[in-house]
Each structure stands twice: as C-alpha cells, then as structure tokens.
Design an enzyme around this catalytic site. Structure first.
Site, PDB file in Angstrom:
ATOM      1  N   ASP A  15     -30.442 -73.351 -64.788  1.00  0.00           N
ATOM      2  CA  ASP A  15     -30.055 -72.475 -65.894  1.00  0.00           C
ATOM      3  C   ASP A  15     -30.965 -71.241 -66.010  1.00  0.00           C
ATOM      4  OD1 ASP A  15     -28.681 -72.273 -68.666  1.00  0.00           O
ATOM      5  OD2 ASP A  15     -30.817 -72.176 -69.116  1.00  0.00           O
ATOM      6  N   HIS A 233     -44.456 -69.958 -78.216  1.00  0.00           N
ATOM      7  CA  HIS A 233     -44.082 -68.651 -78.775  1.00  0.00           C
ATOM      8  C   HIS A 233     -44.714 -68.350 -80.147  1.00  0.00           C
ATOM      9  CE1 HIS A 233     -41.379 -69.086 -75.513  1.00  0.00           C
ATOM     10  NE2 HIS A 233     -40.406 -69.706 -76.149  1.00  0.00           N
TER      11      HIS A 233
HETATM   12  N1  LIG Z   1     -33.430 -72.505 -69.269  1.00  0.00           N
HETATM   13  C1  LIG Z   1     -34.193 -71.831 -70.110  1.00  0.00           C
HETATM   14  O1  LIG Z   1     -33.717 -71.072 -70.956  1.00  0.00           O
HETATM   15  C2  LIG Z   1     -35.679 -71.976 -70.060  1.00  0.00           C
HETATM   16  C3  LIG Z   1     -36.269 -72.860 -69.183  1.00  0.00           C
HETATM   17  N2  LIG Z   1     -37.620 -72.981 -69.126  1.00  0.00           N
HETATM   18  C4  LIG Z   1     -38.244 -73.924 -68.194  1.00  0.00           C
HETATM   19  O2  LIG Z   1     -37.917 -73.578 -66.844  1.00  0.00           O
HETATM   20  C5  LIG Z   1     -37.809 -74.741 -66.055  1.00  0.00           C
HETATM   21  C6  LIG Z   1     -36.420 -74.795 -65.427  1.00  0.00           C
HETATM   22  O3  LIG Z   1     -35.481 -74.853 -66.466  1.00  0.00           O
HETATM   23  P1  LIG Z   1     -33.898 -74.861 -66.221  1.00  0.00           P
HETATM   24  O4  LIG Z   1     -33.521 -73.894 -65.164  1.00  0.00           O
HETATM   25  O5  LIG Z   1     -33.314 -74.720 -67.563  1.00  0.00           O
HETATM   26  O6  LIG Z   1     -33.644 -76.343 -65.684  1.00  0.00           O
HETATM   27  P2  LIG Z   1     -32.367 -76.909 -64.926  1.00  0.00           P
HETATM   28  O7  LIG Z   1     -32.359 -78.357 -65.171  1.00  0.00           O
HETATM   29  O8  LIG Z   1     -31.152 -76.129 -65.245  1.00  0.00           O
HETATM   30  O9  LIG Z   1     -32.709 -76.632 -63.379  1.00  0.00           O
HETATM   31  C7  LIG Z   1     -33.683 -77.397 -62.700  1.00  0.00           C
HETATM   32  C8  LIG Z   1     -33.758 -76.977 -61.239  1.00  0.00           C
HETATM   33  O10 LIG Z   1     -34.667 -77.871 -60.590  1.00  0.00           O
HETATM   34  C9  LIG Z   1     -34.002 -78.494 -59.480  1.00  0.00           C
HETATM   35  N3  LIG Z   1     -34.440 -79.871 -59.324  1.00  0.00           N
HETATM   36  C10 LIG Z   1     -34.554 -80.793 -60.300  1.00  0.00           C
HETATM   37  N4  LIG Z   1     -34.982 -81.965 -59.762  1.00  0.00           N
HETATM   38  C11 LIG Z   1     -35.120 -81.747 -58.447  1.00  0.00           C
HETATM   39  C12 LIG Z   1     -35.525 -82.571 -57.352  1.00  0.00           C
HETATM   40  N5  LIG Z   1     -35.886 -83.834 -57.516  1.00  0.00           N
HETATM   41  N6  LIG Z   1     -35.551 -82.028 -56.121  1.00  0.00           N
HETATM   42  C13 LIG Z   1     -35.195 -80.740 -55.925  1.00  0.00           C
HETATM   43  N7  LIG Z   1     -34.808 -79.903 -56.917  1.00  0.00           N
HETATM   44  C14 LIG Z   1     -34.767 -80.411 -58.152  1.00  0.00           C
HETATM   45  C15 LIG Z   1     -32.530 -78.447 -59.829  1.00  0.00           C
HETATM   46  O11 LIG Z   1     -31.796 -78.569 -58.630  1.00  0.00           O
HETATM   47  P3  LIG Z   1     -30.296 -79.155 -58.624  1.00  0.00           P
HETATM   48  O12 LIG Z   1     -29.433 -78.044 -59.143  1.00  0.00           O
HETATM   49  O13 LIG Z   1     -30.050 -79.472 -57.212  1.00  0.00           O
HETATM   50  O14 LIG Z   1     -30.317 -80.358 -59.509  1.00  0.00           O
HETATM   51  C16 LIG Z   1     -32.426 -77.076 -60.498  1.00  0.00           C
HETATM   52  O15 LIG Z   1     -32.391 -76.065 -59.518  1.00  0.00           O
HETATM   53  C17 LIG Z   1     -38.094 -75.907 -67.005  1.00  0.00           C
HETATM   54  O16 LIG Z   1     -39.454 -76.216 -66.921  1.00  0.00           O
HETATM   55  C18 LIG Z   1     -37.757 -75.350 -68.361  1.00  0.00           C
HETATM   56  O17 LIG Z   1     -38.430 -76.006 -69.391  1.00  0.00           O
HETATM   57  C19 LIG Z   1     -38.428 -72.213 -69.913  1.00  0.00           C
HETATM   58  C20 LIG Z   1     -37.911 -71.296 -70.794  1.00  0.00           C
HETATM   59  C21 LIG Z   1     -36.486 -71.120 -70.967  1.00  0.00           C
HETATM   60  O1  LIG Z   2     -38.313 -70.915 -74.862  1.00  0.00           O
HETATM   61  C1  LIG Z   2     -37.322 -71.061 -75.543  1.00  0.00           C
HETATM   62  O2  LIG Z   2     -36.810 -69.990 -76.184  1.00  0.00           O
HETATM   63  C2  LIG Z   2     -35.468 -69.969 -76.608  1.00  0.00           C
HETATM   64  C3  LIG Z   2     -35.352 -68.819 -77.601  1.00  0.00           C
HETATM   65  O3  LIG Z   2     -35.642 -67.632 -76.948  1.00  0.00           O
HETATM   66  P1  LIG Z   2     -35.069 -66.243 -77.475  1.00  0.00           P
HETATM   67  O4  LIG Z   2     -35.677 -65.241 -76.595  1.00  0.00           O
HETATM   68  O5  LIG Z   2     -33.575 -66.339 -77.363  1.00  0.00           O
HETATM   69  O6  LIG Z   2     -35.481 -66.112 -78.906  1.00  0.00           O
HETATM   70  C4  LIG Z   2     -35.068 -71.276 -77.239  1.00  0.00           C
HETATM   71  O7  LIG Z   2     -33.683 -71.256 -77.497  1.00  0.00           O
HETATM   72  C5  LIG Z   2     -35.379 -72.409 -76.297  1.00  0.00           C
HETATM   73  O8  LIG Z   2     -35.093 -73.660 -76.933  1.00  0.00           O
HETATM   74  C6  LIG Z   2     -36.821 -72.390 -75.878  1.00  0.00           C
HETATM   75  O9  LIG Z   2     -37.028 -73.315 -74.812  1.00  0.00           O
END
Ligand SMILES: NC(=O)C1=CN([C@@H]2O[C@H](COP(=O)(O)OP(=O)(O)OC[C@H]3O[C@@H](n4cnc5c(N)ncnc54)[C@H](OP(=O)(O)O)[C@@H]3O)[C@@H](O)[C@H]2O)C=CC1
Ligand SMILES: O=C1O[C@H](COP(=O)(O)O)[C@@H](O)[C@H](O)[C@H]1O
Length: 447
Positions: A15, A233
C-alpha cells in the site's frame, strides 16, 4: 546506461509504495526535481514483469498513477527479500547499472516482522557497506512497539549500518506547515517574543481523521492510535512547538532541543481518554473482542522554564467529524483586558496542517460604527493547496532530502527512545475504553 541514483524498494507491492512512494517519485521525475539519471527497482516475490507490476499498483490506489512517466524509470525485479541467496543476483544487477559515484537508496516499505531479516541480508550481501554514505537505508514506522523492542530494532540496525546511513521517516515532518513551524516561531518577532508561559495559556495539538482503518486491520489492531499517531507524528509536532531555539539551525542542534522537550513531558494521568469507534469490531479481520483504541486524548505539561505550567492538549482519532489537523495556541488576556469591562476574547493562533496549510491569528478589534462594540477578526493566510494532496507532497520532500543527504526532517534515535519512554508511561495510566459514535460525544467527555 549507468544510473547516478538507484532507489531500491523492498515491499514494493504494498500500500505504501502504491499510494505514496510511486506518486511522489513520479512527480519528482516529471518536474525534473530529481535531475539524476534515476532507476527505481521494485522488489517483490510476485510473478510480475514491470508492466504488469505497474498495472497492479494502479489497482491498489484510487488516484491515477502517472504510468507513462513511471514506466520510464521503474523496473520490477522478482526475488524473495527474506532469502539471502537471492541477493546475489540483485547485487550483480545493481552493479551493472551503477557507477562508483552512484547514490543508492534502499527503502524498506515492509512491516516489522521481516525487518531484521531484510536488514541483515542487505548488510551481508554488501548492498550497503558500513560507513559508505552513498548507500543509505530508509525505515518506516512503526519503529518497535514499545521502548524495549525499539531498543532492539535500533541495536540491530547499528550492528550493520552507521547512523549516518539510516533515515527514519516520519512523514508529518515533510508536511509544509510542520516545516514552517520553526520559521513562524523564530523568524517573527511577534511570536518569538511571546512564545512562553507568560503569554501562552494553553496549546492544542489535534489530528483528526474522518476515515476508519481502511484495509490495514492487521497492522492497526496491533498498534492503536497511541502508537500509530502519538508516538511519532504528534510528539514530533509537540517538540517543534515547545522546543527552545537551537544554537545553530542545523540538524543535530535542532534535534538536541526537540529531544529535551520529549524528555521533559509530564502527563496529567487523570486526563487520559481512550476511545474506539462504534463498528471497529465489525471491520474485516478485527478480533471481536479487540480493545485497541482508535482515539486518544490527554493533557501533558512540558517541564521546561519556557513552558512550565502550560497544558498541552493532545488529541487524535479515526472516524471523527472531518479530516483536520492543527496546532492552536491560546494566549492569556492582557492585563488591560482584565480591567476593561467589555467581552474580550483572548488571541488564538491556529496553524492548520491538514487538509490545507494555513495560519490564522484571531485578534480583538473595534467594530466599525458609532458604538464601542468589539469583534474578533482574523489575520490569515493559506498556502497554495497541492493538486496531489498532502501525503505525496510530504513524501516528495522527504525523498528529495534523502537524495540530497539532508537529515533535518528525519528522526534521530534519541528522539524515538524518549518518545517510547513517554508512550510506555501513558500505557500504564489507568484508562477505560469509551465506544464513540460521534466526535461530539468525545468532546463532551473531555470538557
Ligand atoms: N501504508 C501506509 O499508509 C503507511 C505505511 N507505513 C509503514 O510502511 C510499511 C509498509 O506498509 P504497507 O505498504 O502499508 O504494508 P503492506 O502490507 O501493504 O505491504 C507489505 C509489503 O511487504 C511484503 N512482504 C510482507 N511479508 C513478506 C515476506 N515474508 N516476504 C517478502 N515480502 C513480504 C509484501 O509483499 P506481498 O505483496 O508479496 O505480500 C508487500 O510488498 C509498514 O511498516 C507500515 O507500518 C508507514 C506509514 C504509512
Ligand atoms: O502514519 C499514519 O498517518 C496517517 C495519517 O496521515 P495524513 O498525512 O493523512 O494525516 C494515518 O491515517 C495512519 O493511520 C498512520 O499510520
């Protein structure tokens, strides 16, 4: 062709990459802000080629990805990032497209469960060599889930990498108005001279969201609002609002002052309120007996000579009336106002962070006319809203800073350590979990 800048994303099918990193990179590329000859390598275990990968990423986000530009510099590379043997071919590929001066950014867009394995593999495969500041590593939160685990994560990182090679992202620090906080405070006589307990009565730092947890149940339910938002934050905003001026406007001097604020926090234990929105337990993949909070409020005091005795109200939550984040400074009435027999308000400075950047100062003014009536008027300005929205904008700035080696907007380990200390303390405060249907109910409980 050899590339001057190579960004390698681990967890590129997730994501964060789809919604934030790819849009930010596309914009930097399109606007030619990144002038280097850039290649972005997206690592994943799925069986894609680059075209399929980009199309799949488009499905993950409601916003339109700039596929024509992205396809010019993005390349999907299939490998298992938890398996060291796969790093050999990655290393060979990266060497084949880089030169000795290339800057390498390894962006870990992965969850904490595979963080240690991936960091170890990056080091053992020599993708990053200790102390080489042309090879850097970027980490996303959550950085641990309490003080003890954060210390372990950090120690693990320091085993493999030098601090100068580590960038810990807090995307709020990339938001325009948060970058503007120090300028507002320290470059304006009217604020600089009045930024203390003598003039300021109270401060609110409110970050409200209208959305629920979307599709992030797995992560969110183990985190909750306190760890998801406050540890990072909100405490970062608080430290920028309450810090003393740094000796020099350089990264480490600024952080030295920020960390002093976080270390001097004194929670008002009785004020702590945790809430969970009605319907949270019905969200997909949330355990029916989950006690995870989606809302948190508390009052805290900053025990420094500048701010001793001033309450800071901290509030964040999901499923509230609207998406809105702001810092609101309420000033004391003047001594003249006290003796003047008129309904006079106190000045308020509101710094709006989301959904747009704005500053609004409310002042007392005589109402035009023959009578001596008063009214509150507003001096304000709004920053030009971005077409792309707030988060990509923040990521654009942060990615650019990593490319340029500017560390000010990234958190240092001692800031994180101090913030976990404080969060662990709040966790220990007695609190119940209030189930809320509206923001109004929460506000009634607070007041
Ligand atoms: N999404 C957001 O808005 C935000 C996210 N974060 C942080 O960023 C990080 C990533 O978040 P996000 O993108 O949302 O997470 P997702 O769960 O959407 O994506 C995780 C990624 O890691 C890969 N992955 C997970 N397990 C394995 C494994 N065992 N081996 C290989 N690849 C693996 C997945 O691959 P596959 O697709 O193959 O499963 C996918 O590409 C997290 O630490 C999250 O807390 C921080 C701020 C905001
Ligand atoms: O880090 C995070 O931030 C978002 C909120 O970010 P914003 O820039 O849209 O205010 C929050 O929704 C999410 O839960 C958190 O992991």
């Amino acid at each position: 062709m050899k590339n001057d800048l190579i960004v390698t994303i681990f967890g590129s099918t997730g994501d964060l990459t789809a919604r934030k990193l790819l849009p930010a990179l596309a914009k930097l590329y399109k606007q030619k802000t990144i002038t280097q000859n850039v290649k972005v390598i997206c690592l994943g275990r799925r069986d894609y080629d680059t075209e399929t990968y980009l199309n799949e990423m488009q499905k993950l986000t409601s916003k339109s990805l700039d596929l024509p530009h992205l396809s010019k510099f993005v390349e999907y590379f299939k490998m298992q990032i938890t398996d060291l043997t796969d790093y050999q071919k990655l290393n060979t590929y990266i060497r084949s497209i880089s030169n000795e001066h290339s800057k390498h950014i390894y962006y870990l867009a992965i969850g904490p469960e595979i963080l240690a394995d991936v960091a170890k593999n990056i080091s053992e495969s020599k993708l990053i060599e200790f102390n080489n500041t042309n090879q850097v590593l970027v980490f996303e939160k959550p950085f641990g889930h309490n003080l003890e685990s954060a210390v372990k994560v950090n120690q693990m990182l320091w085993n493999y990498f030098d601090e100068k090679q580590i960038y810990r992202i807090d995307h709020y620090l990339g938001k325009e108005m948060i970058q503007n906080l120090m300028t507002l405070r320290f470059a304006n006589r009217i604020f600089e001279d009045t930024w203390d307990s003598k003039s300021i009565e109270s401060v609110k730092i409110f970050v409200k969201e209208e959305e629920g947890i979307l599709n992030r149940a797995g992560y969110y339910d183990t985190s909750g609002a306190l760890k998801d938002m406050v540890q990072s934050h909100l405490l970062q905003i608080l430290s920028l609002v309450a810090m003393d001026p740094p000796n020099l406007y350089e990264s480490d001097y600024i952080k030295d002052e920020k960390v002093k604020v976080i270390r001097s926090l004194n929670i008002d234990k009785k004020s702590v309120l945790f809430g969970q929105y009605k319907g949270y337990l019905e969200e997909l993949n949330i355990p029916k007996d989950s006690k995870t909070e989606t809302f948190v409020y508390f009052r805290v005091f900053v025990n420094t000579p500048r701010f001793r005795g001033v309450p800071f109200e901290i509030l964040t939550g999901k499923k509230l009336s609207q998406k809105e984040s702001y810092v609101e400074i309420s000033y004391h009435k003047t001594s003249e106002q006290e003796k003047w027999n008129l309904p006079l308000h106190s000045n308020k400075l509101r710094i709006l962070i989301n959904p747009k950047g704005a500053v609004d100062l409310s002042i007392n003014s005589k109402m035009p006319g023959l009578k001596d009536n008063l009214e509150v008027v507003h001096l304000n300005f709004t920053t030009t809203p971005s077409v792309e929205g707030n988060i990509p904008e923040a990521y654009e700035k942060l990615l650019l800073d990593i490319v340029e080696g500017s560390r000010t907007l990234f958190t240092r380990w001692d800031e994180i350590e101090a913030s976990w200390h404080f969060i662990d303390e709040i966790k220990k405060c007695p609190h119940s979990l209030f189930v809320y249907e509206s923001e109004h109910e929460l506000m009634e409980k607070i007041n």
